[in-house]
Scaffold this motif. Structure first.
Motif, PDB file in Angstrom:
ATOM      1  N   LYS A  72     -33.259  72.306 -14.000  1.00  0.00           N
ATOM      2  CA  LYS A  72     -31.805  72.141 -13.951  1.00  0.00           C
ATOM      3  C   LYS A  72     -31.202  72.680 -12.651  1.00  0.00           C
ATOM      4  O   LYS A  72     -29.999  72.619 -12.446  1.00  0.00           O
ATOM      5  N   ILE A  73     -32.049  73.218 -11.771  1.00  0.00           N
ATOM      6  CA  ILE A  73     -31.579  73.812 -10.513  1.00  0.00           C
ATOM      7  C   ILE A  73     -32.018  72.929  -9.351  1.00  0.00           C
ATOM      8  O   ILE A  73     -33.207  72.643  -9.199  1.00  0.00           O
ATOM      9  N   ILE A  74     -31.063  72.501  -8.563  1.00  0.00           N
ATOM     10  CA  ILE A  74     -31.333  71.675  -7.384  1.00  0.00           C
ATOM     11  C   ILE A  74     -30.882  72.471  -6.169  1.00  0.00           C
ATOM     12  O   ILE A  74     -29.730  72.911  -6.108  1.00  0.00           O
ATOM     13  N   MET A  75     -31.776  72.650  -5.218  1.00  0.00           N
ATOM     14  CA  MET A  75     -31.456  73.458  -4.036  1.00  0.00           C
ATOM     15  C   MET A  75     -31.141  72.592  -2.820  1.00  0.00           C
ATOM     16  O   MET A  75     -31.860  71.651  -2.525  1.00  0.00           O
ATOM     17  N   GLU A  76     -30.062  72.950  -2.164  1.00  0.00           N
ATOM     18  CA  GLU A  76     -29.741  72.437  -0.825  1.00  0.00           C
ATOM     19  C   GLU A  76     -29.711  73.682   0.032  1.00  0.00           C
ATOM     20  O   GLU A  76     -28.769  74.458  -0.033  1.00  0.00           O
ATOM     21  N   ASP A  77     -30.759  73.898   0.807  1.00  0.00           N
ATOM     22  CA  ASP A  77     -30.937  75.199   1.460  1.00  0.00           C
ATOM     23  C   ASP A  77     -30.908  75.164   2.984  1.00  0.00           C
ATOM     24  O   ASP A  77     -31.438  76.050   3.626  1.00  0.00           O
ATOM     25  N   VAL A  78     -30.259  74.143   3.558  1.00  0.00           N
ATOM     26  CA  VAL A  78     -30.214  74.066   5.019  1.00  0.00           C
ATOM     27  C   VAL A  78     -28.799  74.165   5.596  1.00  0.00           C
ATOM     28  O   VAL A  78     -28.645  74.431   6.789  1.00  0.00           O
ATOM     29  N   SER A  79     -27.776  73.971   4.781  1.00  0.00           N
ATOM     30  CA  SER A  79     -26.407  73.970   5.314  1.00  0.00           C
ATOM     31  C   SER A  79     -25.999  75.358   5.779  1.00  0.00           C
ATOM     32  O   SER A  79     -26.371  76.372   5.196  1.00  0.00           O
ATOM     33  N   LEU A  80     -25.205  75.382   6.840  1.00  0.00           N
ATOM     34  CA  LEU A  80     -24.746  76.637   7.431  1.00  0.00           C
ATOM     35  C   LEU A  80     -23.236  76.837   7.305  1.00  0.00           C
ATOM     36  O   LEU A  80     -22.721  77.885   7.661  1.00  0.00           O
ATOM     37  N   ASN A  81     -22.526  75.814   6.802  1.00  0.00           N
ATOM     38  CA  ASN A  81     -21.069  75.897   6.656  1.00  0.00           C
ATOM     39  C   ASN A  81     -20.616  74.853   5.635  1.00  0.00           C
ATOM     40  O   ASN A  81     -21.422  74.068   5.128  1.00  0.00           O
ATOM     41  N   THR A  82     -19.333  74.826   5.369  1.00  0.00           N
ATOM     42  CA  THR A  82     -18.798  73.940   4.331  1.00  0.00           C
ATOM     43  C   THR A  82     -18.965  72.469   4.701  1.00  0.00           C
ATOM     44  O   THR A  82     -19.249  71.641   3.838  1.00  0.00           O
ATOM     45  N   THR A  83     -18.801  72.139   5.960  1.00  0.00           N
ATOM     46  CA  THR A  83     -18.981  70.759   6.401  1.00  0.00           C
ATOM     47  C   THR A  83     -20.408  70.301   6.110  1.00  0.00           C
ATOM     48  O   THR A  83     -20.629  69.199   5.591  1.00  0.00           O
ATOM     49  N   GLN A  84     -21.377  71.136   6.419  1.00  0.00           N
ATOM     50  CA  GLN A  84     -22.765  70.782   6.137  1.00  0.00           C
ATOM     51  C   GLN A  84     -23.058  70.800   4.642  1.00  0.00           C
ATOM     52  O   GLN A  84     -23.844  69.981   4.160  1.00  0.00           O
ATOM     53  N   ASN A  85     -22.433  71.713   3.885  1.00  0.00           N
ATOM     54  CA  ASN A  85     -22.585  71.694   2.426  1.00  0.00           C
ATOM     55  C   ASN A  85     -22.268  70.294   1.908  1.00  0.00           C
ATOM     56  O   ASN A  85     -23.048  69.706   1.139  1.00  0.00           O
ATOM     57  N   ALA A  86     -21.123  69.760   2.315  1.00  0.00           N
ATOM     58  CA  ALA A  86     -20.684  68.445   1.839  1.00  0.00           C
ATOM     59  C   ALA A  86     -21.643  67.346   2.288  1.00  0.00           C
ATOM     60  O   ALA A  86     -21.997  66.452   1.510  1.00  0.00           O
ATOM     61  N   ARG A  87     -22.078  67.409   3.529  1.00  0.00           N
ATOM     62  CA  ARG A  87     -22.975  66.378   4.066  1.00  0.00           C
ATOM     63  C   ARG A  87     -24.302  66.348   3.312  1.00  0.00           C
ATOM     64  O   ARG A  87     -24.762  65.286   2.877  1.00  0.00           O
ATOM     65  N   TYR A  88     -24.921  67.502   3.130  1.00  0.00           N
ATOM     66  CA  TYR A  88     -26.237  67.543   2.499  1.00  0.00           C
ATOM     67  C   TYR A  88     -26.181  67.357   0.989  1.00  0.00           C
ATOM     68  O   TYR A  88     -27.077  66.755   0.398  1.00  0.00           O
ATOM     69  N   VAL A  89     -25.126  67.854   0.360  1.00  0.00           N
ATOM     70  CA  VAL A  89     -24.980  67.638  -1.086  1.00  0.00           C
ATOM     71  C   VAL A  89     -24.739  66.162  -1.364  1.00  0.00           C
ATOM     72  O   VAL A  89     -25.238  65.627  -2.363  1.00  0.00           O
ATOM     73  N   LYS A  90     -24.007  65.474  -0.497  1.00  0.00           N
ATOM     74  CA  LYS A  90     -23.785  64.037  -0.684  1.00  0.00           C
ATOM     75  C   LYS A  90     -25.122  63.301  -0.757  1.00  0.00           C
ATOM     76  O   LYS A  90     -25.305  62.409  -1.599  1.00  0.00           O
ATOM     77  N   LYS A  91     -26.068  63.661   0.085  1.00  0.00           N
ATOM     78  CA  LYS A  91     -27.393  63.017   0.052  1.00  0.00           C
ATOM     79  C   LYS A  91     -28.069  63.240  -1.298  1.00  0.00           C
ATOM     80  O   LYS A  91     -28.665  62.326  -1.859  1.00  0.00           O
ATOM     81  N   ILE A  92     -27.975  64.455  -1.820  1.00  0.00           N
ATOM     82  CA  ILE A  92     -28.566  64.765  -3.125  1.00  0.00           C
ATOM     83  C   ILE A  92     -27.888  63.948  -4.218  1.00  0.00           C
ATOM     84  O   ILE A  92     -28.558  63.394  -5.105  1.00  0.00           O
ATOM     85  N   LEU A  93     -26.572  63.849  -4.162  1.00  0.00           N
ATOM     86  CA  LEU A  93     -25.828  63.088  -5.168  1.00  0.00           C
ATOM     87  C   LEU A  93     -26.269  61.629  -5.174  1.00  0.00           C
ATOM     88  O   LEU A  93     -26.473  61.039  -6.245  1.00  0.00           O
ATOM     89  N   ILE A  94     -26.427  61.062  -3.984  1.00  0.00           N
ATOM     90  CA  ILE A  94     -26.859  59.660  -3.879  1.00  0.00           C
ATOM     91  C   ILE A  94     -28.278  59.507  -4.412  1.00  0.00           C
ATOM     92  O   ILE A  94     -28.560  58.606  -5.206  1.00  0.00           O
TER      93      ILE A  94
END
Length: 175
Positions: A72-94
């Motif tokens: 139940k845990i999905i990691m996005e562990d490369v973002s360094l700021n909020t802009t990157q959070n959104a960019r990398y999480v979007k890929k996971i969502l897709i």
């Protein structure tokens, strides 16, 4: 769940590293949402500074310790700021086919976080937490006395306000 800072070499019950207070509040809210709705938790945040830790790694360890199953845990562990959070999480969502995620972050950070996701075409359900003041505020003599908390709130306000304007300017110029 967006990160919010972590230490890498501080002792914890089941390992090393701790989330900062705001990030820990976000994690508690994410766990409560998981328990209520049985939804997966995406933890987003890398290692922003040399003397910090990978927020997603520490958050996952804590989530496991609180009984959240690993699947139940999905990691996005490369973002360094909020802009990157959104960019990398979007890929996971897709990749996972998630359509409308619940966005968990601190109340003071929510407007900028939602804008970052919106500018990437991701609709989120905002779920603010980690409130720093009560909704109903009363004035008293200490309200007018300078304090370290007051200075901290001013710094947070300026950081968020400048971040929102930077996003809007970049969107206006198509960046």
């Amino acid at each position: 769940m967006l990160g919010g800072g972590a230490t890498f070499n501080t002792p914890d019950i089941d390992g090393q590293g701790n989330l900062f207070g705001g990030a820990a509040n976000r994690l508690l809210t994410a766990v409560r949402l998981y328990r209520q709705f049985d939804v997966p938790i995406i933890v987003s945040g890398g290692q922003a500074f040399a003397d910090s830790a990978c927020e997603a790694v520490i958050a996952k360890r804590i989530l496991l310790g609180l009984g959240v199953p690993e699947e139940k845990i999905i990691m996005e562990d490369v973002s360094l700021n909020t802009t990157q959070n959104a960019r990398y999480v979007k890929k996971i969502l897709i990749e996972r086919g998630f359509k409308r995620p619940i966005l968990v972050t601190s109340a003071y950070h929510m407007e900028r976080a939602v804008l970052n996701f919106r500018f990437r075409g991701v609709g989120v359900v905002p779920f603010p937490c980690d409130y720093m003041i009560s909704e109903q505020k009363s004035l008293h003599i200490n309200s007018f006395v300078p304090s370290a908390d007051g200075l901290q709130y001013l710094c947070i306000f300026l950081h968020e306000w400048l971040g929102i304007w930077a996003l809007k300017i970049n969107a206006y110029f198509g960046r």
